[in-house]
Design a protein around this motif. Structure first.
Motif, PDB file in Angstrom:
ATOM      1  N   PHE A 199       0.816  -1.213   0.000  1.00  0.00           N
ATOM      2  CA  PHE A 199       0.000   0.000   0.000  1.00  0.00           C
ATOM      3  C   PHE A 199       0.853   1.267   0.000  1.00  0.00           C
ATOM      4  O   PHE A 199       0.467   2.279  -0.579  1.00  0.00           O
ATOM      5  N   ASP A 200       2.018   1.230   0.634  1.00  0.00           N
ATOM      6  CA  ASP A 200       2.892   2.404   0.612  1.00  0.00           C
ATOM      7  C   ASP A 200       3.312   2.731  -0.817  1.00  0.00           C
ATOM      8  O   ASP A 200       3.307   3.896  -1.235  1.00  0.00           O
ATOM      9  N   GLU A 201       3.679   1.704  -1.569  1.00  0.00           N
ATOM     10  CA  GLU A 201       4.066   1.902  -2.965  1.00  0.00           C
ATOM     11  C   GLU A 201       2.904   2.473  -3.776  1.00  0.00           C
ATOM     12  O   GLU A 201       3.095   3.386  -4.597  1.00  0.00           O
ATOM     13  N   MET A 202       1.702   1.954  -3.533  1.00  0.00           N
ATOM     14  CA  MET A 202       0.532   2.435  -4.259  1.00  0.00           C
ATOM     15  C   MET A 202       0.257   3.904  -3.926  1.00  0.00           C
ATOM     16  O   MET A 202      -0.055   4.704  -4.824  1.00  0.00           O
ATOM     17  N   ILE A 203       0.387   4.274  -2.669  1.00  0.00           N
ATOM     18  CA  ILE A 203       0.172   5.667  -2.263  1.00  0.00           C
ATOM     19  C   ILE A 203       1.150   6.591  -2.984  1.00  0.00           C
ATOM     20  O   ILE A 203       0.763   7.624  -3.557  1.00  0.00           O
ATOM     21  N   ARG A 204       2.420   6.236  -2.947  1.00  0.00           N
ATOM     22  CA  ARG A 204       3.427   7.086  -3.587  1.00  0.00           C
ATOM     23  C   ARG A 204       3.155   7.236  -5.080  1.00  0.00           C
ATOM     24  O   ARG A 204       3.253   8.336  -5.634  1.00  0.00           O
ATOM     25  N   TRP A 205       2.817   6.133  -5.727  1.00  0.00           N
ATOM     26  CA  TRP A 205       2.597   6.188  -7.175  1.00  0.00           C
ATOM     27  C   TRP A 205       1.338   6.970  -7.522  1.00  0.00           C
ATOM     28  O   TRP A 205       1.370   7.853  -8.385  1.00  0.00           O
ATOM     29  N   VAL A 206       0.228   6.660  -6.865  1.00  0.00           N
ATOM     30  CA  VAL A 206      -1.035   7.318  -7.182  1.00  0.00           C
ATOM     31  C   VAL A 206      -0.932   8.823  -6.936  1.00  0.00           C
ATOM     32  O   VAL A 206      -1.293   9.634  -7.798  1.00  0.00           O
ATOM     33  N   HIS A 207      -0.435   9.207  -5.780  1.00  0.00           N
ATOM     34  CA  HIS A 207      -0.342  10.632  -5.470  1.00  0.00           C
ATOM     35  C   HIS A 207       0.711  11.314  -6.327  1.00  0.00           C
ATOM     36  O   HIS A 207       0.567  12.491  -6.678  1.00  0.00           O
ATOM     37  N   GLY A 208       1.746  10.583  -6.708  1.00  0.00           N
ATOM     38  CA  GLY A 208       2.747  11.140  -7.615  1.00  0.00           C
ATOM     39  C   GLY A 208       2.211  11.416  -9.003  1.00  0.00           C
ATOM     40  O   GLY A 208       2.753  12.250  -9.743  1.00  0.00           O
ATOM     41  N   GLN A 209       1.122  10.725  -9.363  1.00  0.00           N
ATOM     42  CA  GLN A 209       0.465  10.925 -10.656  1.00  0.00           C
ATOM     43  C   GLN A 209      -0.714  11.895 -10.554  1.00  0.00           C
ATOM     44  O   GLN A 209      -1.507  12.012 -11.492  1.00  0.00           O
ATOM     45  N   ASP A 210      -0.856  12.556  -9.400  1.00  0.00           N
ATOM     46  CA  ASP A 210      -1.944  13.519  -9.151  1.00  0.00           C
ATOM     47  C   ASP A 210      -3.309  12.846  -9.257  1.00  0.00           C
ATOM     48  O   ASP A 210      -4.250  13.402  -9.824  1.00  0.00           O
ATOM     49  N   MET A 211      -3.403  11.653  -8.689  1.00  0.00           N
ATOM     50  CA  MET A 211      -4.663  10.931  -8.634  1.00  0.00           C
ATOM     51  C   MET A 211      -5.012  10.673  -7.174  1.00  0.00           C
ATOM     52  O   MET A 211      -4.154  10.741  -6.290  1.00  0.00           O
ATOM     53  N   ASP A 212      -6.283  10.370  -6.921  1.00  0.00           N
ATOM     54  CA  ASP A 212      -6.723   9.950  -5.593  1.00  0.00           C
ATOM     55  C   ASP A 212      -6.725   8.427  -5.525  1.00  0.00           C
ATOM     56  O   ASP A 212      -6.760   7.739  -6.548  1.00  0.00           O
ATOM     57  N   LEU A 213      -6.711   7.917  -4.296  1.00  0.00           N
ATOM     58  CA  LEU A 213      -6.719   6.478  -4.064  1.00  0.00           C
ATOM     59  C   LEU A 213      -7.845   6.130  -3.102  1.00  0.00           C
ATOM     60  O   LEU A 213      -8.054   6.829  -2.109  1.00  0.00           O
ATOM     61  N   THR A 214      -8.572   5.069  -3.401  1.00  0.00           N
ATOM     62  CA  THR A 214      -9.541   4.523  -2.456  1.00  0.00           C
ATOM     63  C   THR A 214      -9.223   3.057  -2.215  1.00  0.00           C
ATOM     64  O   THR A 214      -9.087   2.275  -3.162  1.00  0.00           O
ATOM     65  N   LEU A 215      -9.100   2.689  -0.952  1.00  0.00           N
ATOM     66  CA  LEU A 215      -8.924   1.297  -0.553  1.00  0.00           C
ATOM     67  C   LEU A 215     -10.287   0.729  -0.185  1.00  0.00           C
ATOM     68  O   LEU A 215     -11.094   1.386   0.467  1.00  0.00           O
ATOM     69  N   ILE A 216     -10.528  -0.523  -0.591  1.00  0.00           N
ATOM     70  CA  ILE A 216     -11.851  -1.139  -0.441  1.00  0.00           C
ATOM     71  C   ILE A 216     -11.686  -2.516   0.201  1.00  0.00           C
ATOM     72  O   ILE A 216     -10.849  -3.310  -0.228  1.00  0.00           O
ATOM     73  N   GLU A 217     -12.507  -2.800   1.200  1.00  0.00           N
ATOM     74  CA  GLU A 217     -12.537  -4.147   1.763  1.00  0.00           C
ATOM     75  C   GLU A 217     -13.250  -5.087   0.800  1.00  0.00           C
ATOM     76  O   GLU A 217     -14.236  -4.710   0.168  1.00  0.00           O
ATOM     77  N   THR A 218     -12.758  -6.314   0.698  1.00  0.00           N
ATOM     78  CA  THR A 218     -13.440  -7.308  -0.128  1.00  0.00           C
ATOM     79  C   THR A 218     -14.825  -7.579   0.439  1.00  0.00           C
ATOM     80  O   THR A 218     -15.035  -7.564   1.656  1.00  0.00           O
ATOM     81  N   MET A 219     -15.795  -7.785  -0.447  1.00  0.00           N
ATOM     82  CA  MET A 219     -17.189  -7.950  -0.026  1.00  0.00           C
ATOM     83  C   MET A 219     -17.657  -9.373  -0.298  1.00  0.00           C
ATOM     84  O   MET A 219     -17.315  -9.952  -1.333  1.00  0.00           O
ATOM     85  N   PRO A 220     -18.461  -9.964   0.601  1.00  0.00           N
ATOM     86  CA  PRO A 220     -18.908 -11.356   0.453  1.00  0.00           C
ATOM     87  C   PRO A 220     -20.051 -11.487  -0.542  1.00  0.00           C
ATOM     88  O   PRO A 220     -21.188 -11.766  -0.189  1.00  0.00           O
TER      89      PRO A 220
END
Length: 338
Positions: free
Chosen positions: A179-200
């Motif tokens: 997730f740290d890598e994803m945060i750095r990449w997404v924010h470095g590309q001027d995008m937002d990130l949403t994390l989602i719990e898997t749903m049953p």
């Protein structure tokens, strides 16, 4: 088609105004994500799926009842034949001001082809599902997906002026270390990130008790390395947002299991067959296809919508069952849409 009389705004039994409609335009997808679909899916026959004209009529009925945000989903919405003609037709509600936002959730595979056209038709923001930046893991999760093609689509979307939010489903042992890598990449590309719990939702090959990661635990872990600041930012959906001081970017948390978001629910979902689900986590549904096809006018359709909204529950009953029980709901996420 006959014009319909004015109808009152949609308000559920708990006095929540229904202002957000998510509509699946197809159950088909060019990926087979492990948490969303079985690899060997049987798709609906064409006669059961709403035509583009029927989808336009249905969406317009909801707009007339106070829906201000309309999201097209799938499956993968951009694999629906002639999907741009539907988006072009629905964009008239943007022109009149009756609709604030017309957007879609996509896996990104078709964005390099469609991004410019989407922007031309009034789409300003999209959600793109990316669960990992590792090509091999991406192929493992999506089964059929090509990460390079998705990243090419993101570049095309940004060049077209579209704002992008990356949706990442948290999967234990798959991407929860990155997730740290994803945060750095997404924010470095001027995008937002949403994390989602898997749903049953829906039977899949894997056990969701093995996949499930609590985002409450994820947040506590992130706070060891990042400064997370709660903010009131909203996009109309269920995510609760924080800003990260070190990047200046935003992260949303969608937590249907560890902390449900039902008290402020303003959403309903319609499948590509015209089935209205008042709650993602309940099986109660209403058939809108029959009234659509039974009359040229919209009176029967509005009556069916009213009866359905009157049954909208206070909340869902999602739970990750660790006793090997079936999923909370039998239908796949791809059926309900997004």
């Amino acid at each position: 088609m006959k014009s319909s009389p004015a109808y009152p705004p949609l308000v559920d039994p708990f006095r929540r105004a229904i202002t957000y409609l998510r509509v699946s335009v197809t159950d088909r997808c060019d990926f087979r994500c492990v948490y969303c679909m079985a690899e060997d899916m049987t798709f609906l026959p064409k006669r059961e799926v709403l035509s583009l004209e029927e989808l336009d009529r249905l969406c317009s009925a909801f707009v007339a009842r106070g829906v201000r945000k309309l999201r097209l989903t799938g499956g993968e919405p951009l694999v629906r034949k002639n999907i741009l003609s539907l988006i072009q037709s629905l964009s008239r509600h943007l022109d009149t001001g009756d609709l604030e936002e017309l957007t879609l959730t996509t896996n990104g595979s078709q964005l390099s082809r469609y991004a410019d056209k989407l922007a031309d038709l009034g789409v300003r923001r999209i959600n793109v599902s990316i669960d990992t930046l590792d090509p091999a893991t991406f192929r493992q999760i999506t089964r059929w997906g090509d990460l390079d093609r998705v990243l090419e689509g993101l570049r095309a979307a940004q060049s077209a002026g579209l704002k992008i939010k990356v949706n990442t489903v948290a999967l234990k042992g798959v991407n929860d270390h990155a997730f740290d890598e994803m945060i750095r990449w997404v924010h470095g590309q001027d995008m937002d990130l949403t994390l989602i719990e898997t749903m049953p939702l829906g039977a899949i090959e894997d056990d969701r008790t093995d996949q499930y990661v609590s985002l409450a635990d994820v947040r506590r872990d992130l706070e060891q390395r990042w400064t997370l600041i709660d903010i009131p930012f909203q996009t109309g959906g269920p995510a609760r947002y924080v800003s990260i001081a070190e990047t200046g970017g935003r992260i949303g948390f969608i937590t249907p299991l560890s902390h449900n978001f039902c008290e402020s629910c303003n959403r309903v979902r319609v499948t590509c067959t015209g089935t209205l689900y008042m709650c993602l986590g309940q099986d109660d549904a209403a058939d809108l296809r029959t009234p659509l096809r039974s009359s040229d006018g919209d009176e029967l359709l509005h009556t069916a919508i009213d009866e359905a909204i009157a049954r909208k529950p206070k909340g869902h009953d999602f739970i990750i069952d660790r006793r090997g029980a079936p999923p909370a709901l039998a239908r796949h996420m791809s059926v309900t849409g997004g």
